[in-house]
Every structure is written in structure tokens, then in C-alpha cells.
Write an enzyme that holds these catalytic residues in place. Structure first.
Site, PDB file in Angstrom:
ATOM      1  CB  CYS A   1       1.274  10.843   9.373  1.00 13.55           C
ATOM      2  SG  CYS A   1       1.825  10.014  10.873  1.00 13.55           S
TER       3      CYS A   1
ATOM      4  N   GLY B   1       4.629  -5.996  -2.765  1.00 17.08           N
ATOM      5  CA  GLY B   1       3.784  -5.764  -3.934  1.00 17.08           C
ATOM      6  C   GLY B   1       3.200  -4.376  -3.922  1.00 17.08           C
TER       7      GLY B   1
ATOM      8  CD  GLU C   1      -3.511   4.451  13.611  1.00 18.19           C
ATOM      9  OE1 GLU C   1      -3.322   5.672  13.712  1.00 18.19           O
ATOM     10  OE2 GLU C   1      -4.051   3.765  14.494  1.00 18.19           O
TER      11      GLU C   1
ATOM     12  CE  LYS D   1       1.163  -2.942  -0.277  1.00 16.63           C
ATOM     13  NZ  LYS D   1       2.441  -2.297  -0.650  1.00 16.63           N
TER      14      LYS D   1
ATOM     15  CD  GLU E   1      -1.113  13.629   4.645  1.00 18.74           C
ATOM     16  OE1 GLU E   1      -1.480  12.803   3.791  1.00 18.74           O
ATOM     17  OE2 GLU E   1      -0.493  13.312   5.663  1.00 18.74           O
TER      18      GLU E   1
ATOM     19  N   GLY F   1      -0.020  -1.564  -3.988  1.00 18.34           N
ATOM     20  CA  GLY F   1      -1.295  -1.428  -3.297  1.00 18.34           C
ATOM     21  C   GLY F   1      -2.440  -2.015  -4.100  1.00 18.34           C
TER      22      GLY F   1
ATOM     23  CB  VAL G   1       0.302  -7.372  -2.611  1.00 12.19           C
ATOM     24  CG1 VAL G   1       0.448  -7.890  -1.201  1.00 12.19           C
ATOM     25  CG2 VAL G   1       1.023  -8.296  -3.588  1.00 12.19           C
ATOM     26  N   GLY G   2      -2.012  -5.219  -1.956  1.00 11.54           N
ATOM     27  CA  GLY G   2      -2.805  -4.465  -0.973  1.00 11.54           C
ATOM     28  C   GLY G   2      -4.281  -4.779  -1.126  1.00 11.54           C
TER      29      GLY G   2
HETATM   30  P1  NAD Z   1      -0.165   5.245   0.478  1.00 12.29           P
HETATM   31  O1  NAD Z   1      -1.568   5.268   0.973  1.00 12.29           O
HETATM   32  O2  NAD Z   1       0.089   5.574  -0.931  1.00 12.29           O
HETATM   33  O3  NAD Z   1       0.466   3.820   0.722  1.00 12.29           O
HETATM   34  C1  NAD Z   1       0.464   3.198   1.989  1.00 12.29           C
HETATM   35  C2  NAD Z   1       0.483   1.696   1.816  1.00 12.29           C
HETATM   36  O4  NAD Z   1      -0.763   1.313   1.230  1.00 12.29           O
HETATM   37  C3  NAD Z   1       1.565   1.204   0.851  1.00 12.29           C
HETATM   38  O5  NAD Z   1       2.008  -0.055   1.290  1.00 12.29           O
HETATM   39  C4  NAD Z   1       0.808   1.086  -0.467  1.00 12.29           C
HETATM   40  O6  NAD Z   1       1.384   0.170  -1.371  1.00 12.29           O
HETATM   41  C5  NAD Z   1      -0.559   0.624   0.009  1.00 12.29           C
HETATM   42  N1  NAD Z   1      -1.683   0.975  -0.865  1.00 12.29           N
HETATM   43  C6  NAD Z   1      -1.789   2.030  -1.706  1.00 12.29           C
HETATM   44  N2  NAD Z   1      -2.998   2.019  -2.307  1.00 12.29           N
HETATM   45  C7  NAD Z   1      -3.658   0.940  -1.833  1.00 12.29           C
HETATM   46  C8  NAD Z   1      -4.949   0.391  -2.066  1.00 12.29           C
HETATM   47  N3  NAD Z   1      -5.793   0.983  -2.921  1.00 12.29           N
HETATM   48  N4  NAD Z   1      -5.318  -0.723  -1.391  1.00 12.29           N
HETATM   49  C9  NAD Z   1      -4.471  -1.311  -0.510  1.00 12.29           C
HETATM   50  N5  NAD Z   1      -3.229  -0.840  -0.257  1.00 12.29           N
HETATM   51  C10 NAD Z   1      -2.828   0.279  -0.887  1.00 12.29           C
HETATM   52  O7  NAD Z   1       0.665   6.192   1.466  1.00 12.29           O
HETATM   53  P2  NAD Z   1       2.220   6.487   1.447  1.00 12.29           P
HETATM   54  O8  NAD Z   1       2.477   7.495   0.379  1.00 12.29           O
HETATM   55  O9  NAD Z   1       2.987   5.226   1.460  1.00 12.29           O
HETATM   56  O10 NAD Z   1       2.416   7.151   2.903  1.00 12.29           O
HETATM   57  C11 NAD Z   1       2.139   8.456   3.180  1.00 12.29           C
HETATM   58  C12 NAD Z   1       0.741   8.582   3.775  1.00 12.29           C
HETATM   59  O11 NAD Z   1       0.638   7.804   4.962  1.00 12.29           O
HETATM   60  C13 NAD Z   1       0.438   9.989   4.214  1.00 12.29           C
HETATM   61  O12 NAD Z   1      -0.885  10.282   3.871  1.00 12.29           O
HETATM   62  C14 NAD Z   1       0.614   9.937   5.724  1.00 12.29           C
HETATM   63  O13 NAD Z   1      -0.065  10.941   6.430  1.00 12.29           O
HETATM   64  C15 NAD Z   1       0.103   8.581   6.022  1.00 12.29           C
HETATM   65  N6  NAD Z   1       0.605   8.114   7.306  1.00 12.29           N
HETATM   66  C16 NAD Z   1      -0.247   8.012   8.371  1.00 12.29           C
HETATM   67  C17 NAD Z   1       0.234   7.608   9.618  1.00 12.29           C
HETATM   68  C18 NAD Z   1      -0.656   7.485  10.815  1.00 12.29           C
HETATM   69  O14 NAD Z   1      -0.246   6.854  11.787  1.00 12.29           O
HETATM   70  N7  NAD Z   1      -1.831   8.045  10.805  1.00 12.29           N
HETATM   71  C19 NAD Z   1       1.583   7.284   9.750  1.00 12.29           C
HETATM   72  C20 NAD Z   1       2.401   7.402   8.649  1.00 12.29           C
HETATM   73  C21 NAD Z   1       1.913   7.797   7.416  1.00 12.29           C
END
Ligand code: NAD
Length: 476
Positions: A280, A202, A246, A171, A379, A204, A207-208
Site C-alpha cells: 500500500c 466471507g 487504513e 474477517k 493505485e 466484503g 460478512v464485511g
Molecule cells: P479491498 O478493499 O478489496 O478488501 C479489503 C478487505 O475488505 C477484504 O477483506 C474484503 O473482503 C473486504 N471488503 C471489500 N469490500 C467491502 C465492503 N464493501 N464492506 C466491508 N468489507 C469489504 O482491498 P484488497 O484488494 O484486499 O487490498 C488492497 C487494498 O488495500 C489497496 O487499496 C491497498 O492500498 C490497501 N491497503 C492499505 C493498507 C494500509 O495500511 N493503509 C495496507 C494494506 C493494503
């Protein structure tokens, strides 16, 4: 307008079983640029079924078959280089050259590195006189990825998963679905067998959540915020599913007293502003000796003057941030920084002059920031640098480590040896010394609430493998 309403399951593009259409919004024009379907748990079930079927044969492929397959993916990826870059300009607002060279470029690095590692990776070794330790594919990997470096985050999961014989249900972020769609087309064209890779778009929460809690999924590899990562792990716990996280970061950049201050500060500003601050492991907290705070601030303000912001199709360093939601959150944090008493050295609330449409943020520098302020703890995920001062090296190390995160750290000094002494005391998964760039063979991942997984290079293979001991009887 891109019509990406289908999902990719069992080797074919199919209509989702339900779910609403969602418009993908351009961060440049704030207008719709495409459509996806927010699929449902029923589509995840179908994808998991296909991936389980495919695992039976794919997990038994030979090393050479998988080397050849990755070679074929690399060739298809190269053919779509420009398409991927164009998609990133559209969906993420990434400046065109940056998108092509770095955002897509890193995908090549993961493929090339993965192929090299696979050529010699030890899938089994003898232990003592009687035991063979085998490393075997885990099964179906649920992959959930974010929007900020979408190709990097997708490829650094797909490559080790394919190399080790796993199958996948992915996803991508609903904010940047175009690149994920093109990657699925690349895998299809490259001849990835039916069911090995499945793509379900989808949210989070639907689908997440369905992927995280699915009994047919053997491991969830998640990249995203710490908040969502925790939610994924809780759902996965019901089936004792492995979780590979991650997550977020708030990385310190310590400029030691003997460093070239102008060079260190200037590089720090550019490194943070790249990708509009949406990285990140960006160096978001710049730590300088107290006596040099004023000068460091002046250097940072000077550096910001040459950060050109504008339409990503033009020759700019920074495009917009990805979405209205992200823009609004950054504005709130800028207001909070001012309210909590940090000094705004340059930038601030609102859009840069002349950029009234699009989610553009003013490159912003706060100085006199204390480590207990919200802008130093949370962040921001935007082009906002916090400059903090320290008394001595012990104080710098303690401020650097005083965070819930531990993704990366940066140390600047006149000598690598001095920087490495300090690096040894930092709680971070990666420490970059004196402006060092990325190394695709080095492990990437975080300490503390930045996660528990490692990606990139050889170490990533281990994360996608189970361990089996085959023990023979004592010789008679
Ligand atoms: P996010 O956590 O909002 O979303 C990430 C993914 O998770 C998306 O596909 C989203 O739809 C899904 N998601 C959201 N809530 C969920 C849930 N409750 N259950 C399952 N899936 C869910 O993050 P974002 O805004 O897309 O990305 C930015 C974040 O990602 C920042 O915090 C950044 O630091 C982090 N990040 C970390 C790394 C790393 O390698 N450590 C790399 C890139 C980004």
C-alpha cells in the site's frame, strides 16, 4: 488441498450456519489449493455474541496477565513460523525467503513491540487536582483485513487489541484465508480465552457488511481499498460506531538534485517491485529533476534487468500477483498508460517470457509520466513504476502532494537535513528519508483518503481505547 471450511467462534472450530464453499486459487498454478466457506451474517451474529460475553472478563484482566498472554502468543507464533511462510507462498505467491523473513517476520516485530509498550503504557493519569483520566478497552472490535501483507495487517490489529483488553470479530481477505486460519490456531494454542478472538470468513459484501453495520460492534478497524473503507464507514455511521481506516496510497518518491541518482533510482525500483508491487505504501511515483529524467530512466531500466521473476518456490525476487482479477486490472492500467501518452521504457502488457501459467506480470517502467495521467493517479497495485519530472523543489512538492492519497512519501538527498526540510512539507503519514527501512515503533497510517487511523507501536494502543474522566468533588 487445505480444508478450511470451518469458522472459529467462541474458542472452537465450528461449521458456519450457512454460506457456499469457495475455492482458493493458487496464483502460481491457477488451480484450486483449498476451500473456505463464505459465511453469512448469522455467523457474524454468533461471533459478536461470543465476543461481547468474553469482553466482560477480558477487559478486566491485569496488565501482567495480558503481557503473559502476548508472550504465549509469541511462543506459539514462533513454532508456526515455517507454516505461515509456506501458506504465504501458496496463497499469495510470495517468494519463499521474502515470505519467511519479511512477511512473517513483521508479525514478530508487532508482538515484541506490543509487549514492550504494554509494560509501561499509562492507562490512567491525574489531571488537575480532581480528575483521573482513564483509558479503557472499547469493546468488540470488528476487523477487516486485505490480502497483500496479510500477517502484518492481522497482527498489527490483534496485538494492540489484546494488549488493551478488547475482544475481536475478524474477517480476513477471502483471497488469502490460509494465514488467517493458522493465526487463529496460534491464538487458540496460546490460550487466548474463549470468545476473545473470532474468525469469520466471507466476502466484503456479506460478512464485511455485517461486521460494519453491526450494533454489537464498538469499533471497526479496516484495512483495504479506499472504496471499501468508505462503504464500511457509511454502514458504521448508523450506530455511531468508530471506524479506524487504513486505506490506499500512491506514494511519491522525490529524488532531490543533490542525491546520488543511480542509488536512489535503483533502490526505488527494488522497493516498488518487492511483493510484486502489492504494497500500500510502495513508492509508485518517482519524481526526478527534469534535466535528469533520461538518465534516471536508464538507471531504472538497468535495475529492472536484475529483478528475477518466477516460481516463488525458487530463488526469485518477484512471484506472480495474487489473482487473475489483480492481473487483469494491472494489464488494463498498463494499456491506459500507453494510450494516455506515457513512454513505456521497459516491460508492458502480457506475461514475462517462459511464464505462461500463473499471474505473472512483467516488471514495467513508464517514463515521461504526467501527474494527471490515470497511472499517476490510481493505485495500480502491481510492479509498475511511473517516472515523472519536476522543474524545481517547489514543483516537486506540489506534484507529490497533488493526489487524493497521503499514506507515505520518500525523499532522497545528499543530506538527511535537506531531505527532512522537504519531508516537513509533504502530506503523508510516513516519510522515509534516504532509503530508511520500517520502524515497528513508528506510527503507520495515512493523511487524506489514505485513512484516519494509526497502527504499529504505542500509538496503536490509543486507537483501541476509550477515554473516561473520573471527577471528584472539590475538597470541602
Ligand atoms: P479491498 O478493499 O478489496 O478488501 C479489503 C478487505 O475488505 C477484504 O477483506 C474484503 O473482503 C473486504 N471488503 C471489500 N469490500 C467491502 C465492503 N464493501 N464492506 C466491508 N468489507 C469489504 O482491498 P484488497 O484488494 O484486499 O487490498 C488492497 C487494498 O488495500 C489497496 O487499496 C491497498 O492500498 C490497501 N491497503 C492499505 C493498507 C494500509 O495500511 N493503509 C495496507 C494494506 C493494503
Amino acid at each position: 488441498m487445505r480444508d478450511y471450511r470451518q469458522v472459529y467462534i467462541d474458542g472452537a472450530w465450528v461449521d458456519p450456519q450457512g454460506g457456499d464453499a469457495m475455492e482458493v486459487i493458487s496464483p502460481v498454478t491457477e488451480r484450486p489449493i483449498g476451500q473456505i466457506t463464505l459465511a453469512t451474517a448469522a455467523d457474524v451474529d454468533r461471533a459478536v455474541e461470543a465476543a461481547r460475553r468474553a469482553f466482560r472478563s477480558f477487559s478486566r484482566t491485569t496488565r501482567q496477565e495480558r503481557i503473559d498472554l502476548l508472550g504465549s502468543v509469541l511462543a506459539s507464533f514462533a513454532k508456526r513460523h515455517q507454516d505461515l511462510a509456506d501458506a504465504l507462498v501458496e496463497e499469495l505467491g510470495a517468494p519463499a525467503t521474502f515470505a519467511k523473513d519479511l512477511q512473517v517476520g513483521v508479525g514478530f516485530l508487532h508482538l515484541q513491540t506490543g509487549i514492550e509498550v504494554l509494560k509501561t503504557y499509562a492507562f490512567e493519569h491525574a489531571q488537575g487536582g480532581r480528575t483521573t483520566v482513564r483509558r479503557e478497552a472499547i469493546g468488540v472490535i470488528g476487523m477487516i483485513t486485505p490480502w497483500n501483507w496479510p500477517i502484518n495487517q492481522i497482527m498489527c490489529k490483534i496485538v494492540p487489541a489484546l494488549a488493551t483488553g478488547n475482544t475481536m470479530v475478524h474477517k480476513p481477505s477471502e483471497v488469502t484465508p490460509f494465514t488467517a486460519h493458522i493465526i487463529a490456531e496460534i491464538l487458540h494454542e496460546a490460550g487466548v480465552p474463549q470468545g476473545v478472538y473470532n474468525l469469520v470468513n466471507g466476502t466484503g459484501s456479506t460478512v464485511g457488511a455485517a461486521i460494519s453495520g453491526h450494533p454489537g460492534i464498538d469499533m471497526v478497524s479496516f484495512t483495504g481499498s479506499t472504496r471499501a473503507g468508505i462503504d464500511v464507514a457509511k454502514r458504521a455511521a448508523d450506530h455511531v460506531t468508530r471506524v479506524h481506516q487504513e486505506l490506499g496510497g500512491k506514494s511519491p518518491n522525490i529524488v532531490l538534485d543533490d542525491a546520488d541518482l543511480r542509488k536512489a533510482v535503483t533502490e526505488s525500483v527494488y522497493r516498488l517491485m518487492m511483493n510484486s508491487g502489492q504494497t500500500c505504501h510502495a513508492p509508485t511515483r518517482l519524481l526526478v529533476p527534469a534535466a535528469k529524467l533520461q538518465q534516471a530512466t536508464e538507471f531504472a531500466v538497468q535495475a529492472v534487468q536484475s529483478v528475477k521473476v518466477g516460481d516463488p518456490n525458487e530463488d526469485v525476487y518477484m512471484g506472480p500477483v495474487v489473482s487473475e482479477r489483480q492481473w487483469t486490472r494491472i494489464q488494463e492500467l498498463i494499456r491506459q498508460g500507453i494510450a494516455e501518452g506515457a513512454t513505456l521504457a521497459v516491460g508492458g502488457e502480457g506475461r514475462p517470457k517462459g511464464l505462461e501459467t500463473g499471474y505473472y506480470v512483467r516488471p514495467t517502467i513508464f517514463t515521461n509520466v504526467r501527474n494527471d495521467m490515470t497511472i499517476a493517479r490510481e493505485e495500480i497495485f502491481g510492479p509498475v513504476l511511473c517516472i515523472l519530472s519536476y522543474r524545481d523543489v517547489e514543483d516537486a512538492i506540489s506534484i507529490a502532494n497533488d493526489t487524493i492519497y497521503g499514506l507515505a512519501a520518500y525523499v532522497q538527498s545528499a543530506t538527511d537535513a535537506h531531505a527532512e526540510e522537504v519531508a516537513a512539507r509533504l502530506q503523508a503519514g510516513t516519510v522515509y528519508i534516504n532509503g530508511a527501512g520500517e520502524d515497528p515503533e513508528a506510527p503507520f497510517g495515512g493523511y487524506k483518503m489514505s485513512g484516519n487511523g494509526r497502527e504499529w507501536g504505542e500509538i496503536a494502543f490509543g486507537e483501541f481505547l476509550e477515554t473516561k474522566a473520573v471527577i471528584r468533588r472539590e475538597a470541602a
